[in-house]
Write an enzyme that holds these catalytic residues in place. Structure first.
Site, mmCIF file in Angstrom:
data_model
loop_
_atom_site.group_PDB
_atom_site.id
_atom_site.type_symbol
_atom_site.label_atom_id
_atom_site.label_comp_id
_atom_site.label_asym_id
_atom_site.label_seq_id
_atom_site.Cartn_x
_atom_site.Cartn_y
_atom_site.Cartn_z
ATOM 1 N N HIS A 126 0.811 -1.218 0.000
ATOM 2 C CA HIS A 126 0.000 0.000 0.000
ATOM 3 C C HIS A 126 0.837 1.257 0.000
ATOM 4 O O HIS A 126 0.373 2.315 0.432
ATOM 5 C CB HIS A 126 -0.952 -0.028 1.213
ATOM 6 C CG HIS A 126 -1.907 -1.172 1.145
ATOM 7 N ND1 HIS A 126 -2.491 -1.734 2.256
ATOM 8 C CD2 HIS A 126 -2.364 -1.893 0.094
ATOM 9 C CE1 HIS A 126 -3.277 -2.739 1.897
ATOM 10 N NE2 HIS A 126 -3.209 -2.860 0.582
ATOM 11 N N CYS A 139 0.068 13.190 -14.391
ATOM 12 C CA CYS A 139 1.463 13.560 -14.072
ATOM 13 C C CYS A 139 2.101 12.438 -13.256
ATOM 14 O O CYS A 139 1.477 11.920 -12.325
ATOM 15 C CB CYS A 139 1.443 14.859 -13.257
ATOM 16 S SG CYS A 139 3.060 15.361 -12.669
HETATM 17 C C1 BV8 Z 1 -8.331 -2.305 -4.929
HETATM 18 C C2 BV8 Z 1 -2.935 2.689 2.864
HETATM 19 C C3 BV8 Z 1 -9.336 -2.347 -7.074
HETATM 20 C C4 BV8 Z 1 -3.481 3.990 3.300
HETATM 21 C C5 BV8 Z 1 -4.707 1.013 2.971
HETATM 22 C C6 BV8 Z 1 -12.118 -7.360 -3.438
HETATM 23 C C7 BV8 Z 1 -11.119 -7.218 -4.380
HETATM 24 C C8 BV8 Z 1 -10.511 -5.979 -4.594
HETATM 25 C C9 BV8 Z 1 -10.912 -4.860 -3.861
HETATM 26 C C10 BV8 Z 1 -11.917 -5.003 -2.926
HETATM 27 C C11 BV8 Z 1 -12.514 -6.247 -2.719
HETATM 28 N N1 BV8 Z 1 -13.453 -6.071 -1.757
HETATM 29 C C12 BV8 Z 1 -13.442 -4.792 -1.358
HETATM 30 C C13 BV8 Z 1 -12.540 -4.101 -2.059
HETATM 31 C C14 BV8 Z 1 -12.265 -2.679 -1.900
HETATM 32 C C15 BV8 Z 1 -11.193 -2.396 -0.865
HETATM 33 C C16 BV8 Z 1 -11.333 -3.217 0.368
HETATM 34 O O1 BV8 Z 1 -10.633 -4.209 0.545
HETATM 35 N N2 BV8 Z 1 -12.228 -2.796 1.242
HETATM 36 C C17 BV8 Z 1 -12.400 -3.494 2.497
HETATM 37 C C18 BV8 Z 1 -12.503 -2.490 3.629
HETATM 38 C C19 BV8 Z 1 -13.624 -4.364 2.372
HETATM 39 N N3 BV8 Z 1 -9.868 -2.605 -1.429
HETATM 40 C C20 BV8 Z 1 -9.309 -1.588 -2.091
HETATM 41 O O2 BV8 Z 1 -9.881 -0.536 -2.316
HETATM 42 C C21 BV8 Z 1 -7.907 -1.804 -2.610
HETATM 43 N N4 BV8 Z 1 -7.918 -1.454 -4.003
HETATM 44 O O3 BV8 Z 1 -8.459 -3.466 -4.772
HETATM 45 O O4 BV8 Z 1 -8.587 -1.655 -6.096
HETATM 46 C C22 BV8 Z 1 -9.122 -1.559 -8.290
HETATM 47 C C23 BV8 Z 1 -8.620 -2.195 -9.418
HETATM 48 C C24 BV8 Z 1 -8.465 -1.464 -10.568
HETATM 49 C C25 BV8 Z 1 -8.762 -0.087 -10.610
HETATM 50 C C26 BV8 Z 1 -9.232 0.553 -9.458
HETATM 51 C C27 BV8 Z 1 -9.426 -0.178 -8.286
HETATM 52 C C28 BV8 Z 1 -6.911 -0.880 -1.930
HETATM 53 C C29 BV8 Z 1 -6.831 -1.194 -0.473
HETATM 54 C C30 BV8 Z 1 -5.685 -0.398 0.159
HETATM 55 C C31 BV8 Z 1 -6.250 0.636 1.105
HETATM 56 N N5 BV8 Z 1 -5.139 1.322 1.784
HETATM 57 N N6 BV8 Z 1 -3.652 1.620 3.544
HETATM 58 C C32 BV8 Z 1 -3.134 4.277 4.733
HETATM 59 O O5 BV8 Z 1 -2.453 3.472 5.395
HETATM 60 O O6 BV8 Z 1 -3.547 5.364 5.202
HETATM 61 S S1 BV8 Z 1 -5.490 -0.219 3.818
HETATM 62 C C33 BV8 Z 1 -5.079 -0.045 5.445
HETATM 63 O O7 BV8 Z 1 -6.057 -0.754 6.154
HETATM 64 C C34 BV8 Z 1 -3.778 -0.711 5.790
HETATM 65 O O8 BV8 Z 1 -2.798 -0.573 4.815
HETATM 66 C C35 BV8 Z 1 -4.182 -2.138 5.987
HETATM 67 O O9 BV8 Z 1 -4.133 -2.849 4.807
HETATM 68 C C36 BV8 Z 1 -5.614 -1.998 6.362
HETATM 69 C C37 BV8 Z 1 -5.705 -2.218 7.827
HETATM 70 O O10 BV8 Z 1 -5.674 -3.573 7.942
HETATM 71 P P1 BV8 Z 1 -4.708 -4.236 8.997
HETATM 72 O O11 BV8 Z 1 -3.300 -3.927 8.647
HETATM 73 O O12 BV8 Z 1 -5.125 -5.643 9.064
HETATM 74 O O13 BV8 Z 1 -4.999 -3.480 10.359
HETATM 75 P P2 BV8 Z 1 -6.276 -3.646 11.281
HETATM 76 O O14 BV8 Z 1 -6.262 -2.534 12.253
HETATM 77 O O15 BV8 Z 1 -7.494 -3.898 10.442
HETATM 78 O O16 BV8 Z 1 -6.004 -5.022 12.059
HETATM 79 C C38 BV8 Z 1 -4.934 -5.091 12.986
HETATM 80 C C39 BV8 Z 1 -4.817 -6.553 13.327
HETATM 81 O O17 BV8 Z 1 -3.691 -6.733 14.162
HETATM 82 C C40 BV8 Z 1 -6.016 -7.074 14.111
HETATM 83 O O18 BV8 Z 1 -6.324 -8.381 13.648
HETATM 84 C C41 BV8 Z 1 -5.496 -7.130 15.557
HETATM 85 O O19 BV8 Z 1 -6.086 -8.223 16.271
HETATM 86 C C42 BV8 Z 1 -4.041 -7.412 15.338
HETATM 87 N N7 BV8 Z 1 -3.138 -6.882 16.362
HETATM 88 C C43 BV8 Z 1 -3.241 -5.716 17.056
HETATM 89 N N8 BV8 Z 1 -2.161 -5.573 17.861
HETATM 90 C C44 BV8 Z 1 -1.348 -6.657 17.638
HETATM 91 C C45 BV8 Z 1 -1.966 -7.496 16.685
HETATM 92 N N9 BV8 Z 1 -1.419 -8.643 16.256
HETATM 93 C C46 BV8 Z 1 -0.213 -8.984 16.776
HETATM 94 N N10 BV8 Z 1 0.449 -8.229 17.695
HETATM 95 C C47 BV8 Z 1 -0.095 -7.066 18.143
HETATM 96 N N11 BV8 Z 1 0.558 -6.336 19.081
HETATM 97 ZN ZN ZN Z 2 2.307 16.955 -11.278
#
Ligand code: BV8
Ligand code: ZN
Length: 292
Positions: A126, A139
């Site tokens: 990401h 661009c």
């Molecule tokens: C795309 C950057 C298509 C920004 C981020 C199916 C296929 C394709 C796409 C989709 C699909 N279904 C839905 C979609 C759309 C969407 C999506 O997935 N939506 C979800 C919400 C349903 N996906 C997208 O939009 C992606 N794009 O596929 O485009 C396309 C193709 C062609 C043309 C146009 C479009 C893009 C997704 C990227 C989004 N950007 N980040 C930023 O960081 O600000 S995502 C962001 O959230 C992070 O990068 C990360 O990926 C995500 C958070 O998830 P986690 O890292 O898992 O964090 P979270 O807090 O959720 O969980 C923490 C975990 O850790 C928990 O389980 C917890 O228990 C555990 N934990 C906590 N503490 C600890 C621990 N474990 C161990 N030790 C600890 N101490």
């Molecule tokens: Zn530019």
């Protein structure tokens, strides 16, 4: 299918690791939790009163670039104050020891590179908080390594409330004060085309991941059987990142190993397959033990 009774046995995992050649890791925000960086969901997932996922979109940036930049300025500041933890170092050490280990990370905090992870064995799915690019679709200007904090004068916390130590609450997190409005005119524009606003070089929701990177990942998985997939600190809710473990599993005797606070909850253990492992705990503590 139920997991083996040894699904959370470190010695059984070590035996599997010793027999494993091709290893894939998929990492999420939980890996950086111990470095003090809030995760996306759960308690850490809030910035002021905003859902992180509501701000990480092109629409939010178009609507109020100043607000989105304040969110990213805060995350850049926090990530610069943070340090890689033992989990990041354990993954980097495994990469140096095993050229057939590939790490995929959803994290944009730059902690893997700072832990010395070999770049050829790391894909930042990401993007990075410290890559800046032009927001104009026509661009391709970008700055691959911009670590300035504050990012620009308009994003500097007012001097009287600038945090003097990392544990002091950052003014952009302090909900007792209203957020200032930063007009686009006060935000840096692209030095190449002159009209696009500069934006964080991260992949927002609804934006495609880098095509070449995705091709390289699917090619690596398809090349030969993957023996082990480490799924570390991720809720596996965001696609396509959430799908890599299952794609890799289809190549035969793969063990998927979950490292997560909630990994050994009965409802999660019930989903494990016969050769899978699950280890509950802090990734910064569990990973070094597993990969020693
Ligand atoms: C795309 C950057 C298509 C920004 C981020 C199916 C296929 C394709 C796409 C989709 C699909 N279904 C839905 C979609 C759309 C969407 C999506 O997935 N939506 C979800 C919400 C349903 N996906 C997208 O939009 C992606 N794009 O596929 O485009 C396309 C193709 C062609 C043309 C146009 C479009 C893009 C997704 C990227 C989004 N950007 N980040 C930023 O960081 O600000 S995502 C962001 O959230 C992070 O990068 C990360 O990926 C995500 C958070 O998830 P986690 O890292 O898992 O964090 P979270 O807090 O959720 O969980 C923490 C975990 O850790 C928990 O389980 C917890 O228990 C555990 N934990 C906590 N503490 C600890 C621990 N474990 C161990 N030790 C600890 N101490
Ligand atoms: Zn530019």
């Amino acid at each position: 299918m139920a997991p083996s009774p040894e699904y959370n046995s470190v010695s059984a995992f070590h035996a599997k690791l010793a027999r494993s050649k091709r290893i894939l890791a998929v990492c999420g925000a939980g890996l950086s939790a111990s470095s003090g960086l809030p995760t996306f969901r759960g308690a850490g997932g809030l910035w002021r009163n905003y859902e992180a996922t509501a701000l990480a979109t092109p629409e939010a940036f178009k609507e109020d670039p100043g607000l989105v930049w304040m969110f990213y300025a805060y995350r850049r500041h926090m990530a610069l104050q943070a340090k890689p933890n033992a989990g990041h170092y354990a993954l980097a050490a495994l990469a140096r020891k095993n050229p057939d280990f590939l790490c995929l990370s959803q994290n944009v905090d730059n902690l893997h590179p700072r832990a010395g992870h070999p770049p050829s064995q790391l894909h930042l799915l990401h993007g990075s908080l410290f890559k800046i690019k032009c927001s104009s679709p026509t661009c391709d200007w970008s700055d691959p390594a911009n670590f300035s904090d504050p990012f620009c004068p308009a994003l500097a916390p007012a001097s009287e409330d600038a945090p003097s130590s990392p544990d002091q609450i950052h003014p952009l997190l302090d909900t007792s004060k209203p957020l200032p409005h930063i007009p686009a005119s006060e935000l840096p524009h692209c030095p190449a085309c002159g009209n696009g606003l500069q934006r964080p070089g991260v992949v927002w929701f609804g934006e495609a991941l880098d095509e070449e990177m995705l091709d390289a990942i699917y090619e690596w998985i398809a090349k030969e059987k993957v023996d082990l997939v480490l799924v570390v600190g991720t809720s596996s809710l965001v696609w396509p990142a959430a799908g890599f473990a299952e794609v890799a599993r289809s190549k035969g005797e793969t063990s998927v190993v979950t490292v997560n606070l909630d990994a050994e909850r009965p409802e999660n253990v019930a989903k494990l397959k016969k050769k899978d492992f699950a280890f509950a705990g802090d990734a910064a503590e569990v990973l070094p033990r597993l990969l020693e």
